[in-house]
Design a protein around this motif. Structure first.
Motif, mmCIF file in Angstrom:
data_model
loop_
_atom_site.group_PDB
_atom_site.id
_atom_site.type_symbol
_atom_site.label_atom_id
_atom_site.label_comp_id
_atom_site.label_asym_id
_atom_site.label_seq_id
_atom_site.Cartn_x
_atom_site.Cartn_y
_atom_site.Cartn_z
ATOM 1 N N PRO A 98 1.258 -6.022 -6.622
ATOM 2 C CA PRO A 98 2.421 -5.112 -6.633
ATOM 3 C C PRO A 98 2.190 -3.921 -5.706
ATOM 4 O O PRO A 98 1.062 -3.467 -5.519
ATOM 5 C CB PRO A 98 2.495 -4.665 -8.104
ATOM 6 N N SER A 99 3.251 -3.426 -5.140
ATOM 7 C CA SER A 99 3.157 -2.287 -4.230
ATOM 8 C C SER A 99 2.803 -1.020 -5.005
ATOM 9 O O SER A 99 2.943 -0.951 -6.235
ATOM 10 C CB SER A 99 4.478 -2.093 -3.494
ATOM 11 N N ALA A 100 2.356 -0.001 -4.264
ATOM 12 C CA ALA A 100 2.025 1.272 -4.889
ATOM 13 C C ALA A 100 3.239 1.865 -5.599
ATOM 14 O O ALA A 100 3.122 2.502 -6.656
ATOM 15 C CB ALA A 100 1.490 2.237 -3.837
ATOM 16 N N ARG A 101 4.414 1.679 -5.022
ATOM 17 C CA ARG A 101 5.634 2.193 -5.657
ATOM 18 C C ARG A 101 5.883 1.500 -6.991
ATOM 19 O O ARG A 101 6.260 2.134 -7.975
ATOM 20 C CB ARG A 101 6.837 1.991 -4.723
ATOM 21 N N GLU A 102 5.653 0.182 -7.014
ATOM 22 C CA GLU A 102 5.869 -0.574 -8.255
ATOM 23 C C GLU A 102 4.859 -0.186 -9.332
ATOM 24 O O GLU A 102 5.147 -0.302 -10.524
ATOM 25 C CB GLU A 102 5.769 -2.074 -7.969
ATOM 26 N N ARG A 104 3.595 2.841 -9.782
ATOM 27 C CA ARG A 104 3.628 4.273 -10.067
ATOM 28 C C ARG A 104 3.632 4.493 -11.580
ATOM 29 O O ARG A 104 4.459 3.925 -12.297
ATOM 30 C CB ARG A 104 4.869 4.899 -9.437
ATOM 31 N N ARG A 228 3.528 -9.875 -12.807
ATOM 32 C CA ARG A 228 3.321 -8.545 -12.243
ATOM 33 C C ARG A 228 1.972 -7.982 -12.702
ATOM 34 O O ARG A 228 1.208 -7.415 -11.913
ATOM 35 C CB ARG A 228 4.465 -7.622 -12.658
ATOM 36 N N THR A 232 -2.254 -7.597 -10.505
ATOM 37 C CA THR A 232 -3.120 -6.423 -10.309
ATOM 38 C C THR A 232 -4.601 -6.733 -10.498
ATOM 39 O O THR A 232 -5.448 -5.858 -10.280
ATOM 40 C CB THR A 232 -2.733 -5.296 -11.306
#
Length: 237
Positions: A98-102, A104, A228, A232
């Motif tokens: 997942p992206s850093a935005r996801e 947060r 999701r 990670t």
């Protein structure tokens, strides 16, 4: 009279000499018999030892052949398992990080005892982190009224995997690749409950290393929450 005495004396002396000679002969004969018996016993003992050594060498040779065959069979099983693992990795779904935005608001967690890292979503916390397990719980009051655990990572245990699988009323197979490792298992509803649970084992080089149990985490921001979360994962060699 003297002559008769002389003759008798000569006869007696001859008899005595003969008796002495016979005694010596018998003594030598007995010595030879004992010597031959000893030599025969020694020869038999040597033959027995040679036969025992022959059997021992044969047993050792057979054991070495059996061990070699076992090693060959073991190597063949490992090779076959590696080939099958590669085939599964080619067809398994690769989970994107997942992206850093996801992520947060998520909490990064590194478990040295379990040899991995992952991120936990908001509203969850680590309950235990040791050689036996990494366990996370939900912090909501409603969950604490029942069983707040929703995530557990342990060293692989085949018996525990069977027990977790048995707890699923229905299940569907899963296969993922996360951080270069193969994750295989099932997802399904718990018997007598509506909760869905995923049970996955982690494989590397045809060897199972971890067992992961996840209670349905929801979407965790959108999409498939299971995937999701598993995206990670970071495994530490």
């Amino acid at each position: 009279m003297r002559r008769v005495t002389s003759v008798l004396l000569a006869v007696l002396l001859g008899a005595l000499a003969t008796a002495i000679g016979m005694g010596v002969f018998l003594k030598l004969a007995n010595d030879d018999r004992e010597r031959l018996a000893t030599e025969a016993a020694q020869a038999k003992a040597a033959a027995d030892r040679a036969e025992q050594e022959k059997r021992r060498f044969a047993d050792e040779a057979n054991k070495k052949v059996e061990d070699a065959n076992d090693e060959v069979a073991k190597a063949q099983r490992i090779l076959q398992a590696v080939v099958e693992e590669r085939e599964l990795m080619a067809t398994a779904k690769r989970l994107a990080v997942p992206s850093a935005r996801e992520l947060r608001g998520w909490q990064p967690v590194v478990s040295l005892p379990q040899g991995l890292g992952l991120s936990l979503p908001p509203g969850t916390t680590v309950e235990s982190d040791d050689a036996r397990s990494l366990t996370s719980v939900k912090k909501t009051f409603a969950d604490f009224l029942t069983d707040a655990r929703w995530l557990s990572v342990t060293p692989y245990n085949a018996r525990l995997e069977r027990e977790l699988d048995t707890a699923l009323a229905t299940s569907t197979n899963l296969s993922y690749v996360a951080d270069g490792r193969l994750l295989l298992g099932r997802i399904g509803a718990l018997t007598g409950a509506n909760d869905r649970v995923a049970v996955l084992r982690v494989q590397e080089s045809a060897s199972s290393t971890h067992l992961i149990w996840i209670k349905d985490p929801g979407t965790l921001g959108g999409g498939n929450g299971f995937e999701r979360l598993l995206g990670t994962l970071e495994f530490r060699d």
